[in-house]
Design a protein around this motif. Structure first.
Motif, mmCIF file in Angstrom:
data_model
loop_
_atom_site.group_PDB
_atom_site.id
_atom_site.type_symbol
_atom_site.label_atom_id
_atom_site.label_comp_id
_atom_site.label_asym_id
_atom_site.label_seq_id
_atom_site.Cartn_x
_atom_site.Cartn_y
_atom_site.Cartn_z
ATOM 1 N N SER A 74 -8.129 15.637 2.429
ATOM 2 C CA SER A 74 -8.909 15.985 3.610
ATOM 3 C C SER A 74 -10.340 15.487 3.467
ATOM 4 O O SER A 74 -10.916 15.478 2.378
ATOM 5 C CB SER A 74 -8.933 17.509 3.812
ATOM 6 N N GLU A 75 -10.891 15.069 4.585
ATOM 7 C CA GLU A 75 -12.294 14.705 4.693
ATOM 8 C C GLU A 75 -12.791 15.320 5.988
ATOM 9 O O GLU A 75 -12.691 14.710 7.063
ATOM 10 C CB GLU A 75 -12.469 13.177 4.697
ATOM 11 N N GLY A 76 -13.254 16.567 5.909
ATOM 12 C CA GLY A 76 -13.588 17.304 7.119
ATOM 13 C C GLY A 76 -12.336 17.575 7.925
ATOM 14 O O GLY A 76 -11.339 18.079 7.398
ATOM 15 N N GLU A 77 -12.349 17.206 9.193
ATOM 16 C CA GLU A 77 -11.189 17.402 10.056
ATOM 17 C C GLU A 77 -10.205 16.251 9.969
ATOM 18 O O GLU A 77 -9.181 16.259 10.653
ATOM 19 C CB GLU A 77 -11.647 17.557 11.513
ATOM 20 N N ARG A 78 -10.502 15.279 9.158
ATOM 21 C CA ARG A 78 -9.672 14.079 9.060
ATOM 22 C C ARG A 78 -8.979 13.999 7.702
ATOM 23 O O ARG A 78 -9.235 14.807 6.812
ATOM 24 C CB ARG A 78 -10.539 12.828 9.273
ATOM 25 N N ILE A 79 -8.142 12.990 7.555
ATOM 26 C CA ILE A 79 -7.515 12.688 6.277
ATOM 27 C C ILE A 79 -7.853 11.249 5.933
ATOM 28 O O ILE A 79 -7.797 10.363 6.805
ATOM 29 C CB ILE A 79 -5.989 12.873 6.342
ATOM 30 N N ILE A 80 -8.226 11.011 4.685
ATOM 31 C CA ILE A 80 -8.346 9.645 4.195
ATOM 32 C C ILE A 80 -7.182 9.390 3.251
ATOM 33 O O ILE A 80 -6.714 10.289 2.556
ATOM 34 C CB ILE A 80 -9.692 9.377 3.506
ATOM 35 N N LEU A 81 -6.684 8.164 3.272
ATOM 36 C CA LEU A 81 -5.530 7.839 2.437
ATOM 37 C C LEU A 81 -5.563 6.377 2.052
ATOM 38 O O LEU A 81 -6.225 5.552 2.694
ATOM 39 C CB LEU A 81 -4.213 8.170 3.139
ATOM 40 N N GLY A 82 -4.820 6.045 1.010
ATOM 41 C CA GLY A 82 -4.760 4.667 0.564
ATOM 42 C C GLY A 82 -3.613 4.457 -0.400
ATOM 43 O O GLY A 82 -2.906 5.389 -0.790
ATOM 44 N N ARG A 83 -3.448 3.200 -0.760
ATOM 45 C CA ARG A 83 -2.399 2.802 -1.703
ATOM 46 C C ARG A 83 -2.782 1.425 -2.228
ATOM 47 O O ARG A 83 -3.073 0.520 -1.443
ATOM 48 C CB ARG A 83 -1.053 2.752 -1.003
ATOM 49 N N ALA A 84 -2.823 1.262 -3.535
ATOM 50 C CA ALA A 84 -3.258 0.001 -4.115
ATOM 51 C C ALA A 84 -2.243 -1.108 -3.839
ATOM 52 O O ALA A 84 -1.032 -0.909 -3.972
ATOM 53 C CB ALA A 84 -3.449 0.157 -5.616
ATOM 54 N N ASP A 85 -2.752 -2.275 -3.456
ATOM 55 C CA ASP A 85 -1.939 -3.477 -3.338
ATOM 56 C C ASP A 85 -2.199 -4.309 -4.585
ATOM 57 O O ASP A 85 -3.274 -4.896 -4.733
ATOM 58 C CB ASP A 85 -2.335 -4.255 -2.085
ATOM 59 N N PRO A 86 -1.255 -4.372 -5.531
ATOM 60 C CA PRO A 86 -1.516 -5.070 -6.794
ATOM 61 C C PRO A 86 -1.787 -6.559 -6.630
ATOM 62 O O PRO A 86 -2.355 -7.187 -7.534
ATOM 63 C CB PRO A 86 -0.236 -4.819 -7.607
ATOM 64 N N ALA A 87 -1.410 -7.125 -5.490
ATOM 65 C CA ALA A 87 -1.638 -8.553 -5.268
ATOM 66 C C ALA A 87 -3.012 -8.844 -4.682
ATOM 67 O O ALA A 87 -3.421 -10.005 -4.596
ATOM 68 C CB ALA A 87 -0.556 -9.115 -4.333
ATOM 69 N N ASP A 88 -3.743 -7.803 -4.290
ATOM 70 C CA ASP A 88 -5.013 -7.992 -3.594
ATOM 71 C C ASP A 88 -6.156 -8.055 -4.600
ATOM 72 O O ASP A 88 -6.946 -7.124 -4.754
ATOM 73 C CB ASP A 88 -5.244 -6.857 -2.588
ATOM 74 N N VAL A 89 -6.257 -9.171 -5.313
ATOM 75 C CA VAL A 89 -7.306 -9.359 -6.315
ATOM 76 C C VAL A 89 -8.157 -10.562 -5.923
ATOM 77 O O VAL A 89 -7.738 -11.434 -5.167
ATOM 78 C CB VAL A 89 -6.704 -9.559 -7.730
ATOM 79 N N GLY A 90 -9.366 -10.582 -6.448
ATOM 80 C CA GLY A 90 -10.291 -11.661 -6.125
ATOM 81 C C GLY A 90 -11.271 -11.244 -5.041
ATOM 82 O O GLY A 90 -11.229 -10.133 -4.520
ATOM 83 N N TRP A 91 -12.151 -12.176 -4.703
ATOM 84 C CA TRP A 91 -13.222 -11.876 -3.747
ATOM 85 C C TRP A 91 -12.732 -12.037 -2.316
ATOM 86 O O TRP A 91 -13.021 -13.013 -1.634
ATOM 87 C CB TRP A 91 -14.423 -12.764 -4.006
ATOM 88 N N ARG A 92 -11.959 -11.066 -1.877
ATOM 89 C CA ARG A 92 -11.493 -11.024 -0.488
ATOM 90 C C ARG A 92 -12.296 -9.952 0.236
ATOM 91 O O ARG A 92 -12.529 -8.880 -0.305
ATOM 92 C CB ARG A 92 -10.004 -10.676 -0.436
ATOM 93 N N GLU A 93 -12.704 -10.237 1.447
ATOM 94 C CA GLU A 93 -13.571 -9.315 2.177
ATOM 95 C C GLU A 93 -12.892 -8.807 3.441
ATOM 96 O O GLU A 93 -12.012 -9.464 4.004
ATOM 97 C CB GLU A 93 -14.895 -9.989 2.530
ATOM 98 N N GLY A 94 -13.330 -7.633 3.887
ATOM 99 C CA GLY A 94 -12.875 -7.079 5.152
ATOM 100 C C GLY A 94 -11.622 -6.223 5.012
ATOM 101 O O GLY A 94 -10.961 -6.202 3.975
ATOM 102 N N MET A 95 -11.305 -5.516 6.082
ATOM 103 C CA MET A 95 -10.104 -4.688 6.111
ATOM 104 C C MET A 95 -8.859 -5.555 6.186
ATOM 105 O O MET A 95 -8.814 -6.518 6.957
ATOM 106 C CB MET A 95 -10.141 -3.752 7.311
ATOM 107 N N GLU A 96 -7.865 -5.216 5.403
ATOM 108 C CA GLU A 96 -6.566 -5.883 5.463
ATOM 109 C C GLU A 96 -5.629 -4.981 6.251
ATOM 110 O O GLU A 96 -4.916 -4.144 5.689
ATOM 111 C CB GLU A 96 -6.046 -6.148 4.049
#
Length: 374
Positions: A246-268
């Motif tokens: 929980s983050e206040g009234e919201r939920i934050i969530l994620g999951r690591a993408d093991p292939a997402d390495v290097g200097w990549r920018e922005g939301m995928e």
């Protein structure tokens, strides 16, 4: 400008690790200068989900987190919230995880072992395939930016100087000192602390050193407001790699993408669907939640080959100390890391055994991951 006269230590990086190290070094009487290419907490620290937990399976990591959490709990600026961590453990991992809990208990961490049914008091989830759950009520999260600024302020009060918007463009050893080139001039100090986060490998390369740290992009997805029976602790499903809280009234969530390495920018955004699919397998009620794209964000992890930090003096490089490669554990261990770096700098024995995190381990046959990664 030469900003080097009289410095004992040059710290590269003003994220939470560098800022905490600057304070602990300065309070021990060393003259400290911090070089930061942007602003404090402007890199990985400020983009962190800021979780703190002592639920590890190795003594070094348990103690680094335990002592750090205790320090955060005593700092009003930290925003420490002991909401707890709930770990959902698959059957195959449960025996090893129980051994980790025994070690946590011996070291003073109050982790509870729960059946999946009993763990429902913390959150609703499907128990399929789980061998058990653990919960520690002193785990939780902090305000990573506020905590970093508290360390910056303490470091300045102890005499440290921060050179912000000052990237390091070159590093060389000249006799007894490290010479650091910057657009504003040269900085010299006999000791150097590499606390550059995801940029630590590149900082090492400036000096001709191989520091095995690379950036790995991570997404944090944010839901719209959602009504829950109770706030969620940080929950980590070891089977799928999904985490949420929980983050206040919201939920934050994620999951690591093991292939997402290097200097990549922005939301995928392409990573959203596999993350939600894995999350809803365990938490089907998430299907009713909306997504707030504008409130979602991304940042860099700093990862090493074994996903463990690199801490302490670098063999063959006089005066070079590493405090980097935390692989998602930087915020939760910064306080204790700062203390051991100050002890290393002064030639004292660290109060926590650093041998599992020293650079020398990369000369040995790797054992694989030794601790869960969130």
């Amino acid at each position: 400008m030469t900003a080097g006269a009289g410095w004992d230590v040059a710290v590269i990086g003003a994220g939470i690790i560098g800022a905490a190290c600057a304070w602990r070094l300065a309070e021990r009487g060393l003259k400290v200068v911090v070089l930061e290419q942007g602003s404090p907490a402007g890199g990985s620290t400020g983009k962190s989900a800021a979780g703190v937990r002592a639920q590890f399976t190795s003594e070094t990591n348990i103690l680094l987190s335990k002592h750090s959490i205790e320090e955060y709990a005593a700092m009003p600026e930290s925003g420490y919230h002991p909401g707890g961590y709930l770990l959902l453990v698959p059957e195959a991992q449960w025996p090893a995880h129980q051994a980790g809990v025994e070690l946590q208990h011996r070291l003073g961490v109050p982790t509870e072992q729960l059946t999946p049914e009993d763990a429902q008091v913390h959150a609703e989830f499907l128990p399929d395939g789980l061998g058990g759950c653990t919960f520690c009520g002193t785990d939780g999260h902090v305000d990573a930016h506020g905590l970093t600024m508290a360390y910056v302020n303490r470091a300045r009060e102890a005499g440290a100087r921060f050179l912000l918007d000052t990237p390091v463009t070159g590093i060389r050893r000249d006799g007894e000192v490290w010479q650091l080139s910057t657009p504003a001039g040269r900085v010299e100090a006999p000791l150097l602390v590499n606390a550059s986060g995801a940029w630590s490998g590149e900082v090492g390369a400036l000096a001709g050193l191989e520091i095995p740290v690379q950036p790995a992009r991570r997404m944090v997805f944010t839901t719209g407001p959602i009504t829950l029976a109770r706030p969620l602790p940080m929950i980590f499903d070891l089977a799928s790699g999904v985490w949420l809280r929980s983050e206040g009234e919201r939920i934050i969530l994620g999951r690591a993408d093991p292939a997402d390495v290097g200097w990549r920018e922005g939301m995928e955004w392409a990573w959203l669907e596999p993350t939600l699919e894995a999350a809803m397998t365990r938490f089907p009620w998430l299907e009713a939640a909306s997504l707030d794209r504008r409130a979602s964000w991304w940042g860099y992890y700093e990862v090493t080959p074994d996903h463990q930090a690199i801490v302490g003096r670098l063999p063959g490089a006089d005066g070079w100390l590493n405090a980097c490669g935390f692989s998602g554990h930087g915020v939760m261990q910064a306080a204790a890391i700062a203390r051991v770096i100050a002890q290393e700098a002064l030639g004292e024995a660290p109060f926590i055994d650093l041998s599992p995190l020293r650079y020398e381990r990369f000369k040995q046959v790797p054992n694989g991951l030794t601790d869960i990664q969130v």
